[in-house]
Write a protein that holds these residues in place. Structure first.
Motif, PDB file in Angstrom:
ATOM      1  N   VAL A  94       0.842  -1.203   0.000  1.00 47.69           N
ATOM      2  CA  VAL A  94       0.000   0.000   0.000  1.00 47.69           C
ATOM      3  C   VAL A  94       0.878   1.253   0.000  1.00 47.69           C
ATOM      4  CG1 VAL A  94      -1.629   1.339   1.400  1.00 47.69           C
ATOM      5  CG2 VAL A  94      -2.005  -1.099   1.032  1.00 47.69           C
ATOM      6  N   ALA A  95       1.916   1.261   0.793  1.00 48.17           N
ATOM      7  CA  ALA A  95       2.823   2.413   0.828  1.00 48.17           C
ATOM      8  C   ALA A  95       3.492   2.628  -0.529  1.00 48.17           C
ATOM      9  CB  ALA A  95       3.877   2.221   1.918  1.00 48.17           C
ATOM     10  N   LEU A  96       3.921   1.556  -1.185  1.00 49.58           N
ATOM     11  CA  LEU A  96       4.534   1.676  -2.506  1.00 49.58           C
ATOM     12  C   LEU A  96       3.533   2.188  -3.547  1.00 49.58           C
ATOM     13  CD1 LEU A  96       6.847  -1.465  -2.712  1.00 49.58           C
ATOM     14  CD2 LEU A  96       7.523   0.939  -2.668  1.00 49.58           C
ATOM     15  N   ALA A  97       2.295   1.753  -3.448  1.00 46.45           N
ATOM     16  CA  ALA A  97       1.266   2.223  -4.387  1.00 46.45           C
ATOM     17  C   ALA A  97       1.034   3.721  -4.211  1.00 46.45           C
ATOM     18  CB  ALA A  97      -0.024   1.445  -4.182  1.00 46.45           C
ATOM     19  N   ILE A  98       0.930   4.185  -2.986  1.00 43.28           N
ATOM     20  CA  ILE A  98       0.741   5.617  -2.721  1.00 43.28           C
ATOM     21  C   ILE A  98       1.945   6.408  -3.225  1.00 43.28           C
ATOM     22  CG2 ILE A  98       0.558   7.333  -0.878  1.00 43.28           C
ATOM     23  CD1 ILE A  98      -1.116   5.235   0.670  1.00 43.28           C
ATOM     24  N   PHE A  99       3.120   5.922  -2.962  1.00 43.09           N
ATOM     25  CA  PHE A  99       4.348   6.577  -3.430  1.00 43.09           C
ATOM     26  C   PHE A  99       4.382   6.647  -4.958  1.00 43.09           C
ATOM     27  CE2 PHE A  99       8.846   6.280  -4.703  1.00 43.09           C
ATOM     28  CZ  PHE A  99       9.316   7.449  -4.128  1.00 43.09           C
ATOM     29  N   THR A 100       3.986   5.566  -5.624  1.00 44.69           N
ATOM     30  CA  THR A 100       3.979   5.530  -7.090  1.00 44.69           C
ATOM     31  C   THR A 100       3.009   6.555  -7.654  1.00 44.69           C
ATOM     32  OG1 THR A 100       4.553   3.177  -7.060  1.00 44.69           O
ATOM     33  CG2 THR A 100       3.586   4.041  -9.092  1.00 44.69           C
ATOM     34  N   PHE A 101       1.802   6.656  -7.089  1.00 47.74           N
ATOM     35  CA  PHE A 101       0.841   7.661  -7.566  1.00 47.74           C
ATOM     36  C   PHE A 101       1.384   9.074  -7.369  1.00 47.74           C
ATOM     37  CE2 PHE A 101      -2.472   4.260  -6.912  1.00 47.74           C
ATOM     38  CZ  PHE A 101      -2.739   4.110  -8.260  1.00 47.74           C
ATOM     39  N   GLY A 102       2.076   9.304  -6.267  1.00 45.89           N
ATOM     40  CA  GLY A 102       2.676  10.617  -6.026  1.00 45.89           C
ATOM     41  C   GLY A 102       3.740  10.951  -7.057  1.00 45.89           C
ATOM     42  N   ILE A 103       4.589  10.003  -7.384  1.00 45.48           N
ATOM     43  CA  ILE A 103       5.640  10.223  -8.391  1.00 45.48           C
ATOM     44  C   ILE A 103       5.023  10.474  -9.761  1.00 45.48           C
ATOM     45  CG2 ILE A 103       7.528   9.100  -9.629  1.00 45.48           C
ATOM     46  CD1 ILE A 103       8.314  10.099  -6.887  1.00 45.48           C
ATOM     47  N   ILE A 104       3.975   9.730 -10.104  1.00 44.16           N
ATOM     48  CA  ILE A 104       3.310   9.933 -11.400  1.00 44.16           C
ATOM     49  C   ILE A 104       2.717  11.342 -11.463  1.00 44.16           C
ATOM     50  CG2 ILE A 104       1.322   9.217 -12.790  1.00 44.16           C
ATOM     51  CD1 ILE A 104       1.981   6.321 -11.929  1.00 44.16           C
ATOM     52  N   ALA A 105       2.122  11.811 -10.383  1.00 41.82           N
ATOM     53  CA  ALA A 105       1.562  13.164 -10.354  1.00 41.82           C
ATOM     54  C   ALA A 105       2.657  14.216 -10.524  1.00 41.82           C
ATOM     55  CB  ALA A 105       0.808  13.387  -9.047  1.00 41.82           C
ATOM     56  N   ILE A 106       3.786  14.022  -9.888  1.00 41.66           N
ATOM     57  CA  ILE A 106       4.905  14.964 -10.014  1.00 41.66           C
ATOM     58  C   ILE A 106       5.424  14.983 -11.450  1.00 41.66           C
ATOM     59  CG2 ILE A 106       7.314  15.345  -9.341  1.00 41.66           C
ATOM     60  CD1 ILE A 106       6.487  14.477  -6.514  1.00 41.66           C
ATOM     61  N   LEU A 107       5.525  13.832 -12.088  1.00 41.92           N
ATOM     62  CA  LEU A 107       5.976  13.783 -13.480  1.00 41.92           C
ATOM     63  C   LEU A 107       4.992  14.495 -14.406  1.00 41.92           C
ATOM     64  CD1 LEU A 107       7.381  10.145 -13.719  1.00 41.92           C
ATOM     65  CD2 LEU A 107       8.664  12.282 -13.603  1.00 41.92           C
ATOM     66  N   GLY A 108       3.705  14.357 -14.139  1.00 49.31           N
ATOM     67  CA  GLY A 108       2.707  15.072 -14.926  1.00 49.31           C
ATOM     68  C   GLY A 108       2.839  16.574 -14.773  1.00 49.31           C
ATOM     69  N   MET A 109       3.077  17.037 -13.567  1.00 45.26           N
ATOM     70  CA  MET A 109       3.280  18.471 -13.342  1.00 45.26           C
ATOM     71  C   MET A 109       4.552  18.948 -14.035  1.00 45.26           C
ATOM     72  SD  MET A 109       2.003  19.211  -9.427  1.00 45.26           S
ATOM     73  CE  MET A 109       3.432  18.464  -8.715  1.00 45.26           C
ATOM     74  N   GLN A 110       5.577  18.139 -14.057  1.00 47.95           N
ATOM     75  CA  GLN A 110       6.827  18.498 -14.726  1.00 47.95           C
ATOM     76  C   GLN A 110       6.589  18.673 -16.221  1.00 47.95           C
ATOM     77  OE1 GLN A 110       9.585  19.195 -13.162  1.00 47.95           O
ATOM     78  NE2 GLN A 110      10.907  19.478 -14.932  1.00 47.95           N
ATOM     79  N   ALA A 111       5.832  17.763 -16.827  1.00 48.51           N
ATOM     80  CA  ALA A 111       5.535  17.868 -18.257  1.00 48.51           C
ATOM     81  C   ALA A 111       4.737  19.133 -18.548  1.00 48.51           C
ATOM     82  CB  ALA A 111       4.779  16.628 -18.723  1.00 48.51           C
TER      83      ALA A 111
END
Length: 135
Positions: free
Chosen positions: A26-43
């Motif tokens: 569960v912690a890894l899933a939450i972390f993964t969604f956070g990283i994906i959101a940050i990458l979207g903001m970067q784009a």
């Protein structure tokens, strides 16, 4: 009947500490969604910077043409409708069109449009200026 006493020196088994596999997943899933959101903001940030750069370049190209049109003589054939494009040093992506209209109060109105294409979207910067008759 007397109750048996436990030895005070014996310790009870400690509760096991640590994370279960489900908690880690569960912690890894939450972390993964956070990283994906940050990458979207970067784009989005990179695209915004590219749009701002194009707008700045177009404004600069247009300002240079406005300065050139201002220096032209009011009378004669110097200040007439025209176009110039594509322009810019390395990629020739901007096109300029201008129209000159003679007003009744000894002025000319000049409408300058700088256009370019970002992918499938067409963008533009518009300048309006009034050129008085030379004194």
């Amino acid at each position: 009947m007397p109750q048996a006493r436990t030895n005070p020196t014996e310790k009870e088994p400690a509760a096991e500490s640590g994370f279960t596999l489900i908690e880690v997943m569960v912690a890894l899933a939450i972390f993964t969604f956070g990283i994906i959101a940050i990458l979207g903001m970067q784009a989005s940030s990179i695209q915004g910077n590219m749009d701002a750069q194009n707008m700045t370049e177009a404004a600069s190209v247009g300002a240079n043409m406005v300065e050139e049109l201002i220096t032209k003589s009011y009378t004669g054939s110097d200040l007439t409708n025209g176009n110039h494009g594509p322009v810019y040093e390395d990629n020739n992506k901007y096109r300029m069109d201008w129209t000159v209209t003679t007003n009744g109060d000894n002025t000319k109105s000049v409408n300058l449009t700088v256009q370019w294409t970002d992918g499938s979207a067409s963008r533009q910067v518009v300048y309006d200026l009034i050129k008085p008759q030379d004194l």
